[in-house]
Write a protein that holds these residues in place. Sequence first.
Motif, PDB file in Angstrom:
ATOM      1  N   TYR A  27       1.018  -1.805  -3.758  1.00 16.63           N
ATOM      2  CA  TYR A  27       0.389  -0.508  -3.542  1.00 16.63           C
ATOM      3  C   TYR A  27      -0.735  -0.273  -4.546  1.00 16.63           C
ATOM      4  N   TYR A  38      -3.642  -2.107  -3.250  1.00 18.06           N
ATOM      5  CA  TYR A  38      -4.180  -1.419  -2.072  1.00 18.06           C
ATOM      6  C   TYR A  38      -5.081  -0.262  -2.473  1.00 18.06           C
ATOM      7  N   THR A  93      -5.377   9.241  -2.083  1.00 14.46           N
ATOM      8  CA  THR A  93      -4.697   8.352  -1.147  1.00 14.46           C
ATOM      9  C   THR A  93      -5.254   8.612   0.249  1.00 14.46           C
TER      10      THR A  93
END
Length: 281
Positions: A14, A17, A40
């Motif tokens: 994550y 990412y 996000t």
Amino acid sequence: MQEKNFPEIFINWYRSYLKYRTVTINQEGVKVKRVLTRGTPQGGLLSPLAWNLAFESLLQTLSKGQVKICGFADDACLIATGESPLLLRFLMQDAIGKAFAWGRSRGLQFSGQKKVAVLFTHKRVFRKPPLLKVGDTEPPYSTCVCYLGVELDSKLSWKRHVFKKIRIAKLKLMHVKPAIGKLWGPSPKIPRWAYSSIIRSALTYGCHVWARAITDKSIASSLVRVNRLAQMLLGNFRIKTPTVGLGKQKLSSPGPGNPRQCSGRPRPCPPRSRCGCPPGS
């Protein structure tokens, strides 16, 4: 995620990412590519989880003490109760300072448009404390605030909220009315469904907290008029048709629409109540 003992492989995935995201915009032959460094993705499956993990630390920070915090999604509400306005102001100012310190440590800022301070009291005459300092501003004390779609006035009478919902319900009913004529139109079950599933659901939103407001005669009579208007839309009725007669419809009545029943309080209404319910409902 590390504090919650997430698997290391998941944390690394994550982090990668979020770190290597890019966005490309191509408009009128101009192409721009940028690297995203904050936030996000909107609509991402893990975005709510990521925010909850970050927001939970603020809830834990302010969970102890006389000032309580309520959170819903990205909204936070600070609540302090007491008899001295000056003491409440001191406690609230300290909690606001902790919240802003938490935001700076996370690289976050609180929205300036949602900073509202309200003194809830039944007293008509009292001395207001000095204004709270919220960031760089000092918002004046307001007489009402809208939180999660419910209007909270300073005396918690709920009149402002209920009358606003009634006005919106009437506007929605007027949008349904042109679809029904004297000799043509949909089956009565269609406007019944529109009222029960859409309009009445919006009207009784939050009735778990404001159901007691129907004891006010002005609110009760207004709800009766909304219910009558909905029943009149089910067919070609005369304007002076008695409300009791409209309530006797069995297959076409849109239902009582009693907020007390919708709020999960099964206690029957008094025989002479003005909430719009049939007797004994």
